[in-house]
Design a protein around this motif. Sequence first.
Motif, mmCIF file in Angstrom:
data_model
loop_
_atom_site.group_PDB
_atom_site.id
_atom_site.type_symbol
_atom_site.label_atom_id
_atom_site.label_comp_id
_atom_site.label_asym_id
_atom_site.label_seq_id
_atom_site.Cartn_x
_atom_site.Cartn_y
_atom_site.Cartn_z
ATOM 1 N N HIS A 223 -5.910 -5.034 0.098
ATOM 2 C CA HIS A 223 -7.248 -5.319 -0.402
ATOM 3 C C HIS A 223 -7.512 -6.822 -0.373
ATOM 4 C CE1 HIS A 223 -10.902 -4.964 -2.794
ATOM 5 N NE2 HIS A 223 -10.450 -5.954 -3.546
ATOM 6 N N LYS B 275 -4.619 2.077 9.690
ATOM 7 C CA LYS B 275 -5.842 1.293 9.525
ATOM 8 C C LYS B 275 -6.393 1.374 8.106
ATOM 9 C CE LYS B 275 -7.311 1.585 14.384
ATOM 10 N NZ LYS B 275 -8.369 2.061 15.306
ATOM 11 N N SER B 276 -6.073 2.440 7.408
ATOM 12 C CA SER B 276 -6.578 2.598 6.034
ATOM 13 C C SER B 276 -5.624 2.002 5.007
ATOM 14 C CB SER B 276 -6.800 4.082 5.728
ATOM 15 O OG SER B 276 -5.561 4.761 5.668
ATOM 16 N N CYS B 277 -4.562 1.355 5.486
ATOM 17 C CA CYS B 277 -3.534 0.825 4.578
ATOM 18 C C CYS B 277 -3.459 -0.699 4.588
ATOM 19 C CB CYS B 277 -2.164 1.416 4.943
ATOM 20 S SG CYS B 277 -2.011 3.175 4.610
ATOM 21 N N ARG B 278 -4.548 -1.369 4.921
ATOM 22 C CA ARG B 278 -4.537 -2.818 4.854
ATOM 23 C C ARG B 278 -4.617 -3.264 3.391
ATOM 24 N NH1 ARG B 278 -7.565 -5.265 8.456
ATOM 25 N NH2 ARG B 278 -7.457 -7.254 7.348
ATOM 26 N N ARG C 152 0.802 -1.209 0.000
ATOM 27 C CA ARG C 152 0.000 0.000 0.000
ATOM 28 C C ARG C 152 0.844 1.271 0.000
ATOM 29 N NH1 ARG C 152 -5.154 0.216 1.411
ATOM 30 N NH2 ARG C 152 -4.851 2.296 0.525
ATOM 31 N N ASP D 287 -2.460 6.948 8.152
ATOM 32 C CA ASP D 287 -3.380 6.176 8.992
ATOM 33 C C ASP D 287 -3.191 4.702 8.676
ATOM 34 O OD1 ASP D 287 -5.400 5.075 10.485
ATOM 35 O OD2 ASP D 287 -7.026 5.820 9.213
#
Length: 376
Positions: free
Chosen positions: A138, A133-136, A88, A131
């Motif tokens: 897909h 948490k927003s970079c996991r 990511r 952040d």
Amino acid sequence: MTELRKKLQELAALPADRPMGMPGAFYTSPEQFAWEKNTVLRNGWHCLGRQDEISNPGDFFTVQLLDEPLIVVRGDDGEIRVLANVCRHRGMPLAEGRGNVKRFVCSYHAWMYGRDGALLRAARMDNAGFDAKSCRLHGHNVQIWNGFIYCSLNGDAVPFGTESQPLDDLLAPYETDTFRVVHSAEENWHTNWKCLIENFMEGYHLSVVHPQTLHGYTPTGLAKKSVSGRGFTSYSANYPNGIEPRGIGAPGLTAEEKQRSTLFARFPTQVASQSASLLVSLSIFPIAADLIRVKWTMSVYGDDLDEDTIQSRIKLWEEVNTEDREKLERMQIALNSQHAQPGPLAGDDYEGTIRDFQIWLAQQDADLEAPIQAAE
């Protein structure tokens, strides 16, 4: 709608007793392949392998499905996930091949991900806009059917349903989901993806192309069309009288079921052969109009087959695949000819499965065309 797509609709609508094959351009046109790639292939469910290839938490393997690099991994919770194999941060692949890991660590800037795709560490990322948490990673759609792992790149794809119940019933006595993988291999074939589907799923060529490898056990003359429906087809390659069954298999198998190999396809890109003790599956990964990546697995029922027998079966299937590949690669060249025009198909028992595939492709195309025509 292009002329090739119109021709597909025209030929799929022919009477069942007058089937015709598609013209060569259907298998060679880059424009046709681009259309398929963005529609029927992107929307479809593709077999990536067997679930026992990744038996333990952290077991993984990688595949390339169209433009998407994927990691197929078993998580700490035992669930199988298909994650985007793309960091990511800057888009670097995170893994290659197969193995077992506790974490996926990017080789570029050492971002670290858990086996569920969550970002666990990103060194020196101190800016306010970051952040974790927003970079996991897909996660793609996944479903398991009879021990096979399937993935669709379409987030809204509908899982297999009751439409394939006849195929479920056909395979149920073999206990397909319990078979264990003993071999896996991959190679590139210079052929169109549809050509391999059609080749594997017709018994018309068996005695001609495979005189030494298959004719003795599964001669063309004993091929019989079996169940078919929306998204699948099948036929029985029956063994001659007096031929020993290929293993004992599950306790519920009838004598008739032990005396045949059941070949089935789950469209768009999986073909497989199920017999009492042996299960061979080919997963087709289209790359270009004239190029595919083929992954094939061999699985066995329990301890039915000893190691020497398993090795001899692997060798046999290597020879069979080589024979098919040679023919398909030669045909791919000839399909570019202006004279590669639609030709008549053989009867239902021999090439009826090709007609099933043709009808399915036409229906997929028609379903996509309907909203376009309505908007106009």
